[in-house]
Write a protein that holds these residues in place. Structure first.
Motif, PDB file in Angstrom:
ATOM      1  N   ALA A 163      74.656  37.923  45.691  1.00  0.00           N
ATOM      2  CA  ALA A 163      75.543  36.820  47.254  1.00  0.00           C
ATOM      3  C   ALA A 163      74.622  35.722  47.257  1.00  0.00           C
ATOM      4  N   ALA A 164      74.304  34.116  47.574  1.00  0.00           N
ATOM      5  CA  ALA A 164      73.405  33.979  48.440  1.00  0.00           C
ATOM      6  C   ALA A 164      73.563  33.805  49.845  1.00  0.00           C
TER       7      ALA A 164
ATOM      8  N   PHE B  51      87.366  41.380  48.100  1.00  0.00           N
ATOM      9  CA  PHE B  51      87.782  42.336  46.874  1.00  0.00           C
ATOM     10  C   PHE B  51      87.804  40.328  45.650  1.00  0.00           C
ATOM     11  N   ASP B  52      87.889  39.921  45.897  1.00  0.00           N
ATOM     12  CA  ASP B  52      87.797  39.268  44.594  1.00  0.00           C
ATOM     13  C   ASP B  52      86.347  38.427  44.159  1.00  0.00           C
ATOM     14  N   GLY B  53      85.835  37.970  45.620  1.00  0.00           N
ATOM     15  CA  GLY B  53      83.980  38.215  45.724  1.00  0.00           C
ATOM     16  C   GLY B  53      83.601  39.039  44.723  1.00  0.00           C
TER      17      GLY B  53
ATOM     18  N   ASN C 296      74.580  31.951  36.053  1.00  0.00           N
ATOM     19  CA  ASN C 296      73.828  31.553  37.046  1.00  0.00           C
ATOM     20  C   ASN C 296      74.287  30.178  38.034  1.00  0.00           C
ATOM     21  N   ILE C 297      75.260  30.547  38.636  1.00  0.00           N
ATOM     22  CA  ILE C 297      75.750  29.320  39.557  1.00  0.00           C
ATOM     23  C   ILE C 297      75.676  30.259  40.950  1.00  0.00           C
ATOM     24  N   PRO C 298      75.233  30.274  42.122  1.00  0.00           N
ATOM     25  CA  PRO C 298      75.308  31.097  43.466  1.00  0.00           C
ATOM     26  C   PRO C 298      76.956  31.372  43.787  1.00  0.00           C
ATOM     27  N   LEU C 299      76.487  32.143  44.562  1.00  0.00           N
ATOM     28  CA  LEU C 299      78.011  32.679  45.163  1.00  0.00           C
ATOM     29  C   LEU C 299      78.009  32.678  46.036  1.00  0.00           C
TER      30      LEU C 299
ATOM     31  N   ALA D 297      71.005  41.616  56.200  1.00  0.00           N
ATOM     32  CA  ALA D 297      71.300  40.781  57.951  1.00  0.00           C
ATOM     33  C   ALA D 297      70.886  39.409  57.042  1.00  0.00           C
ATOM     34  N   GLU D 298      70.064  38.851  56.625  1.00  0.00           N
ATOM     35  CA  GLU D 298      69.942  37.501  56.830  1.00  0.00           C
ATOM     36  C   GLU D 298      70.493  37.131  56.116  1.00  0.00           C
ATOM     37  N   LYS D 299      71.022  36.923  55.250  1.00  0.00           N
ATOM     38  CA  LYS D 299      72.606  36.379  54.894  1.00  0.00           C
ATOM     39  C   LYS D 299      73.972  36.332  55.177  1.00  0.00           C
TER      40      LYS D 299
END
Length: 376
Positions: free
Chosen positions: A144-145, A94-96, A107-110, A165-167
């Motif tokens: 998300a990254a 929920f925070d994500g 543009n910050i990876p999450l 699945a890949e993440k």
């Protein structure tokens, strides 16, 4: 000289006393710097003056509610744009979902870590909340990254909710194990210990019922102690009275007292189960901590617990909700001290080897690098 990379660790409220794992992860990174960022301060022993609190001014509470309701925060976006962390790591789905838009626009990876209820009960909520949350999770998973699950069981839930699945990776929350001393032998320990929030999924009602079924002379020698508080506190006290058993309800205790109790108990019991609303555990940190302190473990085959306790080798597992099986396991562990000692030693070695913060923090940093490279 180039400074070490920076991760901004986000939790909307910094920081509830039960969320030591959030702080521990950020504090034990071997090469990355960490800064803790949240919307509001929660007064607890874990709160720090160095935390970045985004809504401190008058009206801040209303702004926090608005940010959560609409899943966006211009204040967070401006902070990220200014601070330029290499990665934003949000704890709980929920925070994500709330910080996703700010991370994308800055543009910050999450990275997001799913812990339990955020992948189970929250996604199954009735009315408009469940469908809205599931939509937000799908957007979060798309942006998300990396999607971290704290157990294989939670990873499977994430995949069922649309996480690619890949993440999606399983990464365990580590516990400090580098400087622990020798654990007291089982022969000088006494009592059954429960530690946790007093909520339905923790299964304390099953433990009280199982404990009540033990022989009276065994209960007299091996008292049941409960550390923790929560919404079902009065219900469980009443249940103990109805079962005519003495239970030592100590309420919430500081970490030092919890560790002392773990080092003194003859059995640590984690009777977790799926709540009526679908809420489940991820992987209870207290199980790892108790094993590290040399406590024999009796627990349930619930969510990620079997990933931490090897049934018959490092502890005893029973089916969740099976009170009679739980009673038998408790009686066996309390009366066969040689077997309990063997399992306790194996459990301690297993946890210190596989779940220590040094190993898990190195793995987490590799995930941060992976996320940063996605942006590049």
């Amino acid at each position: 000289m180039t400074p070490p990379p920076l991760v901004a660790v986000f939790r909307s409220g910094l920081l509830a006393g039960s969320e030591t794992f959030v702080r521990t992860q950020g504090d034990t990174l071997p090469t990355w710097r960490s800064v803790f960022v949240g919307f509001e301060r929660i007064e607890s022993p874990l709160a720090r003056d160095t935390d970045v609190i985004l809504y401190r001014s008058a009206g801040g509470r209303a702004r926090v509610r608005a940010a959560k309701l609409f899943a966006r925060s211009g204040t967070l976006r401006r902070y990220l744009t200014s601070a330029r962390p290499d990665v934003l790591h949000a704890h709980f789905g929920f925070d994500g979902a709330v910080v996703r838009s700010a991370a994308r626009r800055a543009n910050i990876p999450l990275i997001v870590t799913l812990h339990g209820a955020d992948a189970t009960a929250d996604a199954q909520a009735g009315g408009w909340r469940g469908p809205l949350y599931r939509r937000r999770l799908r957007r979060l998973f798309a942006d998300a990254a990396v999607v971290i699950a704290v157990s294989q069981a939670i990873a499977e839930r994430a995949l069922s909710l649309g996480a690619p699945a890949e993440k999606t990776v399983v990464h365990y929350i580590g516990i400090p194990s580098e400087s622990v001393g020798a654990a007291p032998e089982v022969s000088i320990r006494s009592g059954v210990l429960f530690v946790g929030r007093l909520t339905e999924k923790k299964g304390l009602d099953d433990l009280i019922a199982a404990y009540a079924g033990l022989p009276p002379e065994l209960r007299e020698r091996q008292p049941l102690t409960v550390i923790g508080d929560g919404p079902k506190d009065l219900d469980y006290r009443a249940l103990a009275q109805q079962a005519t058993v003495d239970v030592n309800f100590l309420g919430a205790q500081p970490p030092s007292e919890v560790i002392a109790a773990m080092r003194a108990c003859a059995v640590f019991c984690a009777p977790s189960k799926t709540a009526a609303n679908g809420d489940t555990e991820g992987l209870p940190i207290v199980v790892l901590e108790a094993a590290r302190e040399g406590a024999p473990i009796v627990a349930t085959r619930h969510s990620g617990i079997p990933e931490a306790v090897v049934d018959g080798q490092t502890g005893v597992l029973v089916d969740e909700g099976d009170v009679e099986a739980l009673r038998r396991a408790l009686e066996s562990m309390l009366t066969d001290r040689a077997r309990a000692e063997t399992m306790a030693r194996a459990g301690r070695a297993w946890v210190i080897s596989e779940f220590n913060t040094a190993k898990q923090s190195e793995k987490l940093e590799r995930l941060y690098v992976r996320a940063r490279e996605r942006r590049a």
